[in-house]
Design a protein around this motif. Structure first.
Motif, PDB file in Angstrom:
ATOM      1  N   LEU A 327       1.072  -1.018  -0.239  1.00  0.00           N
ATOM      2  CA  LEU A 327      -0.255  -0.136   0.250  1.00  0.00           C
ATOM      3  C   LEU A 327       1.249   1.436   0.172  1.00  0.00           C
ATOM      4  CD1 LEU A 327      -2.910  -1.055   2.674  1.00  0.00           C
ATOM      5  CD2 LEU A 327      -3.489  -0.257  -0.021  1.00  0.00           C
ATOM      6  N   LYS A 328       1.855   1.374   0.984  1.00  0.00           N
ATOM      7  CA  LYS A 328       2.996   2.123   0.349  1.00  0.00           C
ATOM      8  C   LYS A 328       3.136   2.496  -0.873  1.00  0.00           C
ATOM      9  CE  LYS A 328       4.980   1.461   5.097  1.00  0.00           C
ATOM     10  NZ  LYS A 328       6.137   1.081   5.824  1.00  0.00           N
ATOM     11  N   ILE A 329       3.645   1.573  -1.722  1.00  0.00           N
ATOM     12  CA  ILE A 329       4.026   2.198  -2.917  1.00  0.00           C
ATOM     13  C   ILE A 329       2.848   2.657  -3.647  1.00  0.00           C
ATOM     14  CG2 ILE A 329       5.015   1.226  -4.537  1.00  0.00           C
ATOM     15  CD1 ILE A 329       6.181  -1.318  -3.212  1.00  0.00           C
ATOM     16  N   LEU A 330       1.748   2.015  -3.845  1.00  0.00           N
ATOM     17  CA  LEU A 330       0.253   2.890  -4.370  1.00  0.00           C
ATOM     18  C   LEU A 330       0.013   3.994  -3.976  1.00  0.00           C
ATOM     19  CD1 LEU A 330      -2.207   0.021  -4.054  1.00  0.00           C
ATOM     20  CD2 LEU A 330      -1.386  -0.159  -6.399  1.00  0.00           C
ATOM     21  N   ASP A 331       0.994   4.935  -3.130  1.00  0.00           N
ATOM     22  CA  ASP A 331       0.765   5.278  -2.533  1.00  0.00           C
ATOM     23  C   ASP A 331       1.049   6.682  -3.605  1.00  0.00           C
ATOM     24  OD1 ASP A 331      -1.307   5.600  -0.216  1.00  0.00           O
ATOM     25  OD2 ASP A 331       0.355   5.324   1.176  1.00  0.00           O
ATOM     26  N   GLY A 332       2.780   6.064  -4.261  1.00  0.00           N
ATOM     27  CA  GLY A 332       3.684   6.754  -4.488  1.00  0.00           C
ATOM     28  C   GLY A 332       2.492   6.937  -6.421  1.00  0.00           C
ATOM     29  N   LEU A 333       1.891   5.187  -6.681  1.00  0.00           N
ATOM     30  CA  LEU A 333       1.604   5.360  -7.655  1.00  0.00           C
ATOM     31  C   LEU A 333       0.435   6.100  -8.106  1.00  0.00           C
ATOM     32  CD1 LEU A 333       1.487   1.696  -8.644  1.00  0.00           C
ATOM     33  CD2 LEU A 333       2.963   3.480 -10.053  1.00  0.00           C
ATOM     34  N   GLU A 334      -0.453   6.716  -6.880  1.00  0.00           N
ATOM     35  CA  GLU A 334      -1.401   7.649  -7.355  1.00  0.00           C
ATOM     36  C   GLU A 334      -1.629   9.500  -7.563  1.00  0.00           C
ATOM     37  OE1 GLU A 334      -3.914   6.367  -3.133  1.00  0.00           O
ATOM     38  OE2 GLU A 334      -5.155   5.010  -4.742  1.00  0.00           O
ATOM     39  N   THR A 335       0.329   9.839  -7.044  1.00  0.00           N
ATOM     40  CA  THR A 335       0.727  10.943  -7.655  1.00  0.00           C
ATOM     41  C   THR A 335       0.718  11.113  -8.833  1.00  0.00           C
ATOM     42  OG1 THR A 335       2.501  10.647  -7.741  1.00  0.00           O
ATOM     43  CG2 THR A 335       2.010  10.679  -5.787  1.00  0.00           C
ATOM     44  N   ASP A 336       0.443  10.136  -9.593  1.00  0.00           N
ATOM     45  CA  ASP A 336      -0.372  10.588 -11.434  1.00  0.00           C
ATOM     46  C   ASP A 336      -1.710  11.104 -11.343  1.00  0.00           C
ATOM     47  OD1 ASP A 336      -0.554  10.317 -13.650  1.00  0.00           O
ATOM     48  OD2 ASP A 336       1.242   9.322 -14.565  1.00  0.00           O
ATOM     49  N   GLU A 337      -1.907  11.865 -12.000  1.00  0.00           N
ATOM     50  CA  GLU A 337      -3.361  11.989 -11.490  1.00  0.00           C
ATOM     51  C   GLU A 337      -4.358  10.774 -13.056  1.00  0.00           C
ATOM     52  OE1 GLU A 337      -3.962  15.813 -14.747  1.00  0.00           O
ATOM     53  OE2 GLU A 337      -4.958  15.556 -12.755  1.00  0.00           O
ATOM     54  N   ARG A 338      -3.745  10.719 -13.580  1.00  0.00           N
ATOM     55  CA  ARG A 338      -3.978   9.752 -14.495  1.00  0.00           C
ATOM     56  C   ARG A 338      -4.222   8.140 -14.456  1.00  0.00           C
ATOM     57  NH1 ARG A 338      -0.331  12.883 -19.131  1.00  0.00           N
ATOM     58  NH2 ARG A 338       0.825  12.315 -17.369  1.00  0.00           N
ATOM     59  N   MET A 339      -2.821   7.773 -13.429  1.00  0.00           N
ATOM     60  CA  MET A 339      -3.399   6.711 -13.289  1.00  0.00           C
ATOM     61  C   MET A 339      -3.469   6.782 -11.535  1.00  0.00           C
ATOM     62  SD  MET A 339      -0.672   3.891 -13.235  1.00  0.00           S
ATOM     63  CE  MET A 339      -1.088   2.638 -12.130  1.00  0.00           C
ATOM     64  N   ALA A 340      -4.024   7.347 -11.040  1.00  0.00           N
ATOM     65  CA  ALA A 340      -5.067   7.254 -10.003  1.00  0.00           C
ATOM     66  C   ALA A 340      -7.102   7.135 -10.623  1.00  0.00           C
ATOM     67  CB  ALA A 340      -5.329   8.839  -9.398  1.00  0.00           C
ATOM     68  N   GLU A 341      -6.607   7.428 -11.534  1.00  0.00           N
ATOM     69  CA  GLU A 341      -8.520   6.944 -12.270  1.00  0.00           C
ATOM     70  C   GLU A 341      -8.252   5.220 -13.328  1.00  0.00           C
ATOM     71  OE1 GLU A 341      -9.697   9.978 -14.459  1.00  0.00           O
ATOM     72  OE2 GLU A 341     -10.367  10.850 -12.851  1.00  0.00           O
ATOM     73  N   HIS A 342      -7.240   4.222 -12.975  1.00  0.00           N
ATOM     74  CA  HIS A 342      -7.251   3.361 -13.993  1.00  0.00           C
ATOM     75  C   HIS A 342      -7.719   2.572 -12.826  1.00  0.00           C
ATOM     76  CE1 HIS A 342      -5.374   0.061 -16.079  1.00  0.00           C
ATOM     77  NE2 HIS A 342      -4.798   0.315 -17.059  1.00  0.00           N
ATOM     78  N   HIS A 343      -8.271   1.518 -13.873  1.00  0.00           N
ATOM     79  CA  HIS A 343      -8.923   0.365 -12.459  1.00  0.00           C
ATOM     80  C   HIS A 343      -8.024  -0.389 -11.765  1.00  0.00           C
ATOM     81  CE1 HIS A 343      -8.740  -2.478 -16.086  1.00  0.00           C
ATOM     82  NE2 HIS A 343      -9.396  -3.316 -15.599  1.00  0.00           N
ATOM     83  N   ARG A 344      -6.898  -0.802 -12.528  1.00  0.00           N
ATOM     84  CA  ARG A 344      -6.249  -1.568 -12.500  1.00  0.00           C
ATOM     85  C   ARG A 344      -5.422  -1.617 -10.496  1.00  0.00           C
ATOM     86  NH1 ARG A 344      -6.594  -6.068 -15.301  1.00  0.00           N
ATOM     87  NH2 ARG A 344      -7.042  -5.443 -17.873  1.00  0.00           N
TER      88      ARG A 344
END
Length: 390
Positions: A327-344
């Motif tokens: 979950l800590k790594i996922l927090d970093g991925l969500e900084t990209d707003e386009r990635m934040a809306e990807h269902h995977r």
């Protein structure tokens, strides 16, 4: 358990890269007159669809008339057979005069059998934009004086990288369709495997060609277990492994093992094939060698960094070090707003939250993932997971 590759210490830095995400259109209307509203909305949407479909057909007809078809020569011309024609056409679509996106789009159109709308969806662009891109690509190839023959050896290596990427995308679209009622498209995966086999016959010493073919075979081996009798999605952890195709697994494992033993460098397709082999060789899900998979993802993230690679590594991190680390790594991925809306991303977050015994948050993430996906089987699966956590 067979060990795939050689591992040194791998950094866990998150690699960020561009990834467009599908958008969702909110429902409109008022409940004051529900039946009248439904009829009105349905009529408008049907009218819009008819107009859009008619316009699409006109564009494609105009495109076909205005530009040359990139198809194999007629049967009475001097050719080396259908397989050689397909391979030549594949390299022709990847002509250096074209940009990489145009190369991929043209190949998917000419060889993959995808319609303009499907290719546009894969690129996250409007259908009209993709129609223009394909038309321009045909014109560019014609103006460049390209002929229906394999490129010279001096150009083949560079164009081969694009060819492999196109086949990879074609197989992925067939294995998990990005939209629609069906999870899989067997015609696309079969065509991708056929072309990959042809490439390996022509280039038996290329380790990445071998790696891509092995990856396809090891992935295709699980196809029959991926859906239930009603077409519903069955995730890897819940699949009946007795339904996996052992002949394809044996062939894929043999190819990737021999390739890794004979090459000094590890390319992205070889690494992905090795990961698939670790999954396929585990007789039970609990026998999966997650530490080896995590090490392989660490190497893959260095060889081909990208958000989807990181997202897959997150699952391995969670299986080895616990869900909180993932979950800590996922927090970093969500900084990209386009990635934040990807269902995977939301689906992985939901899975990790469920592993961490946080059902309320997991339920919300499953629901969010279901809202973002455009695949009906995936949507039904994610909604079912959310409902089960109530």
């Amino acid at each position: 358990m067979r060990r795939y590759g050689r591992f040194d210490a791998c950094e866990d830095a998150v690699q960020e890269a561009l990834l467009a995400a599908a958008t969702q259109w909110p429902e409109q209307g008022t409940p004051d007159n529900p039946y009248g509203w439904l009829v009105t909305v349905a009529t408008r949407r049907f009218t819009d669809w008819v107009r859009s479909d008619a316009a699409r057909r006109r564009r494609e007809d105009d495109d076909a008339l205005a530009t040359p078809d990139l198809h194999a020569p007629a049967a009475d011309e001097d050719t080396a057979g259908d397989e050689d024609d397909s391979l030549t056409l594949l390299f022709l679509c990847c002509h250096p005069a074209l940009s990489p996106p145009s190369q991929i789009a043209l190949t998917l159109r000419a060889l993959g059998g995808l319609g303009t709308a499907e290719i546009a969806h894969a690129f996250f662009v409007p259908e009209a934009t993709m129609a223009q891109r394909i038309s321009r690509a045909k014109q560019t190839v014609r103006k460049a004086g390209a002929t229906f023959e394999l490129p010279p050896a001096s150009e083949r290596e560079e164009r081969l990288r694009t060819v492999l990427h196109v086949l990879y995308l074609m197989f992925n679209e067939g294995y998990t369709a990005m939209a629609g009622a069906d999870l899989q498209r067997r015609d696309l995966t079969a065509e991708a495997v056929r072309l990959a086999r042809m490439l390996r016959e022509r280039l038996p010493g290329d380790s990445e060609v071998a790696g891509l073919l092995a990856l396809m075979l090891l992935t295709e081996a699980r196809r029959n277990a991926r859906t239930g009798p009603d077409g519903s999605l069955v995730p890897l952890a819940e699949q009946d492994r007795e339904r996996w195709d052992r002949a394809l697994i044996a062939e894929g494992v043999e190819i990737i093992t021999r390739t890794l033993e004979s090459t000094s460098g590890l390319g992205p397709y070889q690494l992905q094939a090795a990961i698939a082999a670790v999954h396929d060789e585990a007789p039970r899900v609990e026998d999966t060698d997650w530490p080896q998979i995590l090490a392989l993802y660490g190497l893959l993230e260095q060889a081909a960094p990208g958000p989807m690679v990181t997202l897959n590594r997150v699952v391995a991190v969670a299986m080895v070090h616990g869900p909180d680390e993932g979950l800590k790594i996922l927090d970093g991925l969500e900084t990209d707003e386009r990635m934040a809306e990807h269902h995977r991303l939301h689906a992985v977050r939901a899975h990790l939250l469920e592993m961490a015994d946080r059902p309320d948050e997991a339920r919300d993430s499953y629901r969010t993932a279901a809202r973002y996906t455009t695949s009906l089987p995936e949507q039904r699966y994610l909604e079912g997971k959310s409902a089960a956590l109530r």
